[in-house]
Design an enzyme around this catalytic site. Structure first.
Site, PDB file in Angstrom:
ATOM      1  N   ARG A   1      19.327  11.346  68.535  1.00  8.76           N
ATOM      2  CA  ARG A   1      19.787  10.971  69.730  1.00  8.76           C
ATOM      3  C   ARG A   1      19.560  11.580  71.034  1.00  8.76           C
ATOM      4  NH1 ARG A   1      25.484   8.364  67.605  1.00  8.76           N
ATOM      5  NH2 ARG A   1      25.059   6.683  66.810  1.00  8.76           N
TER       6      ARG A   1
ATOM      7  N   TYR B   1      17.563   1.866  69.969  1.00  8.70           N
ATOM      8  CA  TYR B   1      17.232   2.636  68.782  1.00  8.70           C
ATOM      9  C   TYR B   1      18.128   4.063  68.739  1.00  8.70           C
ATOM     10  CZ  TYR B   1      12.618   5.071  70.101  1.00  8.70           C
ATOM     11  OH  TYR B   1      11.740   5.543  70.746  1.00  8.70           O
ATOM     12  N   GLU B   2      18.430   4.588  67.502  1.00  5.48           N
ATOM     13  CA  GLU B   2      19.513   5.695  67.360  1.00  5.48           C
ATOM     14  C   GLU B   2      20.656   5.455  68.162  1.00  5.48           C
ATOM     15  OE1 GLU B   2      18.748   7.608  65.241  1.00  5.48           O
ATOM     16  OE2 GLU B   2      16.629   7.410  65.298  1.00  5.48           O
ATOM     17  N   GLY B   3      20.920   4.089  68.321  1.00  2.00           N
ATOM     18  CA  GLY B   3      22.464   3.936  68.681  1.00  2.00           C
ATOM     19  C   GLY B   3      22.182   3.265  69.922  1.00  2.00           C
TER      20      GLY B   3
END
Length: 597
Positions: free
Chosen positions: A298, A439-441
């Site tokens: 992140r 992506y990655e949250g």
């Protein structure tokens, strides 16, 4: 079409003056990060980014990764570039020396990674995912797993992936259904399918080490029943070399809006009796281990936002200097001028420049704080620094990537009609960076993490400590006899109060009305990003004025003050509106019934 040029002057300023590389270099284990060493690393990284990666960016976008019969081929030049990348030691920059790494601080790795991402976003994703997998194994893997895999991953001979998402389990990890059946020899057989796997298959390295979330037969329901497994593409023989293929295959790769050269794979595990996997740590603790990877990733994705802002700005700036169109405003029959002369184009460029510099400063400060959280000899200092990092990582990830979309879109606007034509390269930056906010949250997930885990759970303790630091800085601004700093002080004061009001409303309201606070979570994250970015720009302006007052004639310092002034007048001024959306906006979000949409 212009090529990327690393903004070394600003990077060095932020490292030294804002992020405190000098302090970090005094920490145990960080002594190698002397000023001379850091400057040399940045200069060499700039040469690699500018001379090797940037020229491949457009090639990768045009050719893309190609899939055929289970194999993925990267665009021309990528294989040679990756080999040189690994041989030059870039994969090992901030890895543990025990496993062949150079052990340099995260604060040194941050500007280097920014260069890779600005020069070639798609290429940078392979070492980024490998680095995250390395971190998870270092912190959670057994000695045997470390000995077997880490040396080759750190050297770049092997790469790593994260296998989280499934067709029926995206952000809801409780729905993960991939199975892990234990063998008598202590290994497991893995069965299932994973999607959206970055560099899940490619031809750059000899082996790919997949980290896979799965459930054992005795696992409890929900997120508490998830375990983490190492599943290599090729089994590793007694000599440490790739041997027989594992029961892992790439089914296909996705056709995407951007990052065309980065293969996004659909992976199948266990079609021929079960893929061999090895448990990382303990059963049913996979989610906490995966969060090690996700937190690292992140922050790295937040750096993608910084890099996209910088690259889009550079391309727009270069075009604006070269494009001749119209006369200077207010002059009749004057000579034709470059469009950078026109006020609205300058406004757009200043917006791009200010957001690139603010997001860089905030990200580097968080990187330096990560080093203090890891290396500081005082346990209390480590805990306090880690709390700051935990609070700010969703802001770095969410805010930086969201503004990169705005900045890249503005870059197209600077180009006018030519920005909509692929030939100029401006459109690629928007296409590539659009995924970074997903992506990655997603930004929504980052925002919910921010208001829940990072603020409400601790009663706003770390948040209010940050507010106090901001207020102390603004008091220093108030004593400055300078028109630009006075304007920054005014806007920053209002921004701090807006952030404080909204943040403390969230802390007070979260337990009793989580839907209302969640409705304002993303506006709050954006508010936090703007004020935190403005905080760093205000610090930079104060330092720049001190250098000028001390006799420096370097134009960099005057430009820094003006850029901070622009950020305050045009971006910090959004703070009060965002705060109002947080505290008063839930009704408009939630009032309609589902069938009224």
């Amino acid at each position: 079409m212009s090529e990327y040029r690393a903004p070394l002057r600003d990077m060095q300023f932020v490292l030294r003056e804002l992020a405190g590389i000098g302090e970090v270099a005094l920490l145990p284990g960080c002594e190698e990060a002397s000023a001379d060493v850091v400057d040399a690393i940045l200069e060499e990284a700039a040469k690699f980014a500018e001379g090797v990666l940037s020229p491949l960016n457009a090639v990768g976008d045009r050719e893309g990764a190609l899939f055929h019969d289970g194999a993925v081929t990267l665009p021309d030049g990528f294989g040679d570039a990756y080999k040189l990348f690994a041989e030059s030691g870039w994969t090992a920059l901030n890895c543990e020396p025990e496993w062949g790494g150079q052990g340099l601080p995260k604060l040194v790795a941050a500007p280097v990674s920014e260069m890779w991402k600005s020069a070639n976003h798609a290429f940078s994703l392979c070492p980024m995912l490998t680095s995250s997998a390395i971190e998870a194994l270092v912190l959670s893997g057994s000695d045997e797993l470390k000995r077997k895999y880490l040396g080759k991953m750190v050297s770049g001979e092997w790469t790593g992936t994260m296998n989280i998402t499934e067709p029926g389990a995206g952000s809801d990890l409780a729905a993960v259904s991939t199975r892990a059946v234990p063998n008598d020899d202590g290994a497991y057989r893995i069965f299932g399918q994973k999607i959206f796997i970055t560099y899940g298959e490619h031809d750059l390295a000899d082996n790919i080490i997949h980290l896979v979330l799965a459930r054992t037969p005795t696992a409890p329901e929900g997120i508490k029943g998830i375990s983490l497994f190492v599943v290599p593409k090729f089994m590793v023989d007694a000599s440490g070399r790739p041997g027989e293929p594992n029961d892992v295959r790439c089914v296909s790769i996705e056709h995407k809006l951007g990052i065309h050269a980065s293969p996004t794979a659909i992976m199948a595990f266990g079609d021929r009796g079960g893929a061999t996997g090895y448990l990382v740590g303990e059963e049913n603790h996979g989610l906490e281990y995966m969060f090690i990877m996700m937190n690292a990733a992140r922050f790295a994705v937040g750096m993608e936002g910084v890099s996209a802002c910088e690259r889009a700005y550079q391309r727009a700036r270069d075009y604006a200097k070269e494009r001749i169109q119209g006369t200077d405003i207010g002059l009749r029959n004057g000579p034709k001028v470059s469009i950078i002369t026109h006020p609205d184009v300058r406004r757009m460029l200043m917006s791009m420049k200010a957001q690139a510099e603010a997001s860089r400063a905030l990200a580097y400060v968080v990187a330096g704080t990560q080093d203090k959280a890891h290396h500081h000899p005082d346990p209390l200092q480590r805990r306090q620094n880690q709390a700051f990092v935990d609070l700010l990582i969703p802001v770095v990830k969410g805010w930086s990537t969201e503004i990169s979309i705005e900045v890249a879109s503005t870059g197209i606007q600077v180009h006018g009609g030519m920005g909509f034509i692929e030939e100029t390269g401006a459109a690629q930056h928007l296409r590539d960076t659009r995924i970074s906010a997903i992506y990655e949250g997603t930004t929504g997930i980052q925002a919910n993490d921010l208001i829940g885990r990072k603020m409400a759970r601790e009663g706003g303790k770390t948040f209010n400590a940050v507010i106090d630091v901001m207020r102390s800085l603004n008091a220093e601004l108030a004593g400055q006899d300078n028109a630009h700093l006075a304007a920054i002080h005014k806007r920053f004061a209002a921004g701090i109060e807006a952030l404080s009001k909204a943040g403390n409303w969230i802390v007070a309201t979260y337990a009793t009305d989580v839907r209302a606070t969640s409705a304002g979570a993303v506006p709050f994250l954006m508010l936090f990003g703007i004020v935190a970015g403005g905080w760093q720009m205000a610090r930079a302006a104060l330092i720049a004025k001190a250098r000028i007052d001390g006799g420096s004639s370097d134009p960099f310092y005057q430009a820094k003050i003006i850029t901070a002034r622009y950020f305050a007048d045009h971006l910090m001024s959004r703070a009060e509106g965002l705060a109002s959306s947080v505290t008063d906006g839930a009704t408009g979000v939630m009032a309609l019934a589902d069938d009224q949409f």
